[in-house]
Design an enzyme around this catalytic site. Structure first.
Site, PDB file in Angstrom:
ATOM      1  N   SER A 115      72.688  41.965  25.512  1.00 40.16           N
ATOM      2  CA  SER A 115      73.577  41.481  26.565  1.00 40.16           C
ATOM      3  C   SER A 115      74.891  42.233  26.671  1.00 40.16           C
ATOM      4  CB  SER A 115      73.873  39.992  26.353  1.00 40.16           C
ATOM      5  OG  SER A 115      74.511  39.773  25.110  1.00 40.16           O
TER       6      SER A 115
ATOM      7  N   HIS B 256      68.252  38.637  29.756  1.00 39.80           N
ATOM      8  CA  HIS B 256      68.935  39.618  30.599  1.00 39.80           C
ATOM      9  C   HIS B 256      67.971  40.654  31.175  1.00 39.80           C
ATOM     10  CE1 HIS B 256      73.210  38.603  30.073  1.00 39.80           C
ATOM     11  NE2 HIS B 256      72.842  38.153  28.892  1.00 39.80           N
TER      12      HIS B 256
ATOM     13  N   LYS C  29      70.170  33.310  35.072  1.00 41.55           N
ATOM     14  CA  LYS C  29      70.811  34.605  35.319  1.00 41.55           C
ATOM     15  C   LYS C  29      70.245  35.192  36.614  1.00 41.55           C
ATOM     16  CE  LYS C  29      72.309  35.573  30.592  1.00 41.55           C
ATOM     17  NZ  LYS C  29      72.231  34.187  30.107  1.00 41.55           N
TER      18      LYS C  29
END
Length: 407
Positions: free
Chosen positions: A195, A229, A258
């Site tokens: 990340s 991610h 996300k």
């Protein structure tokens, strides 16, 4: 102990955190959005700054789907049908049709037999690792793994754990060789996309190492990957680290909050593994699920990702990320190569990192700086994140602001 005494102790701890530079400080409160116009993407409005609008370069909203009309419509319709909340944990009476529909679609999307939802990807990792770890398990973890992995390992209280330097697969293999005969099961756990840097685990090479040594362990070697991610941000179809490495983890964990723009987390694996986790994962059993409207919204977002529109969004963020990386390099800033929309500026100096964050804010841009001791000395950075709502004009504006920074 009275609360007054506790307050005194906690104030001292807060002061110490501020002195060390690890305090996060007051949160910036978003009060609204200004729609995209004049080839510029949306801007956010902040409390206490009524006359300013801000370009957000520090959000995980890679595909910009939280404001997509189809996602909003799906959540609204489900709220009207099922209400705002689940009202119970899953095994009592909190399982709704939108939960089942989303789980089935996630399993299909990831080419797995089964999927299960959690309140967050963090909750998924916290619930899954302890359920699979016992006194005969060795857990092997990348040094830059997310906090959820670190805390899940701590919660499991495993007697055997090892950490290999970031992406150092030679060291990973050495650990497996050295621990032969010392454990019956190995779990290799890693982020898919890391990340803070936007680089990714080489799952294909990890799998090759796993297969090479699996017979040395009675219960085998499992791979657990958190690709929160990666999903919806990496790969031509948005299937993340597995897609670009042509490999598949035994258990894949990811988020709905996300790239998919909603809330919650999930895991996909074999039907037996998922059935077992439903019976043993505390964060699944004892926590309310995401709401039925959130599940419906996430399903709509997943369907957008898995469509021509989704591929166009992925191509857009890939193009902007490349433009940003090239622009940073042209201005003399250090970054990392790659295709991911996480684009770090490696400042490597605490004072400069702080000054650059302030410089951006003065020019109506929100960025996040990571300083020592949050990161090691020499690793101080600013993490930039591209969203599909950004435009080329946004990137050029940002680079122009950076060009004015005296560094």
């Amino acid at each position: 102990m009275t609360l007054a005494k506790l307050d005194t102790q906690l104030r001292d701890r807060l002061s110490a955190m501020q002195a060390k530079g690890i305090s996060k400080g007051k949160e910036k409160i978003i009060t609204g959005f200004k729609p995209a116009e004049n080839s510029l993407g949306p801007r956010v409005l902040l409390q206490n700054y009524p006359d300013r609008t801000f370009l957000r370069m520090n959000a995980n909203a890679y595909l910009g789907l939280s404001n997509h009309p189809a996602v909003i419509a799906a959540e609204s319709k489900a709220a009207e049908t099922f209400g705002a909340g689940p009202g119970a944990v899953r095994f009592i009476s909190g399982t709704y049709q939108p939960h089942i529909d989303l789980e089935n679609r996630l399993a299909e999307f990831h080419d797995r037999h089964s999927a299960m939802l959690f309140s967050a990807a963090y909750a998924a990792m916290i619930g899954i690792l302890p359920a699979l770890i016992d006194e005969d398990t060795l857990v092997v973890s990348d040094a830059l793994n997310h906090n959820c992995i670190i805390n899940a390992i701590r919660l499991a209280k495993t007697a055997r754990k090892a950490v290999y330097p970031h992406l150092d697969l030679a060291e990973l293999e050495r650990i497996l060789i050295d621990n032969k005969g010392q454990a019956e099961r190995v779990i290799i756990v890693t982020d898919g996309v890391f990340s803070m840097r936007g680089d990714h685990a080489q799952l294909d090479k990890i799998d090759a190492i796993r297969r090479k040594h699996e017979t040395d362990y009675k219960q085998g070697i499992l791979t657990v990957v958190d690709d929160s991610h990666g999903i919806g941000a990496l790969g031509s179809s948005g299937r993340g680290t597995e897609e670009i490495t042509a490999s598949q983890a035994d258990i894949l964990i990811a988020t709905l909050g996300k790239a998919l723009g909603v809330n919650g987390g999930y895991a996909v694996s074999s039907r037996t593994v998922i059935d077992y986790l439903r019976e043993t994962s505390a964060s699944y059993i004892y926590s309310n699920p995401i709401t039925p409207p959130e599940a419906a919204a996430a399903l709509a977002a997943l369907n957008i990702l898995d469509s021509t529109e989704g591929k166009d969004l992925l191509n857009h963020i890939k193009t902007l990320a490349l433009r940003l990386r090239n622009g940073l390099t042209g201005l003399g800033f250090e970054t990392l190569p790659g295709a991911h929309p996480i684009v770090p500026i490696l400042v490597r100096n605490t004072d400069k990192t702080t000054a650059l964050v302030e410089h951006c804010f003065e020019h109506d841009i929100l960025v996040t700086g990571l300083n020592y001791p949050v990161v090691a000395k020499g690793e101080q950075e600013i993490r930039l994140q591209i969203s599909a709502t950004h435009t080329e004009k946004d990137i050029y504006y940002f680079l122009d602001v950076l060009s004015q920074f005296k560094h």
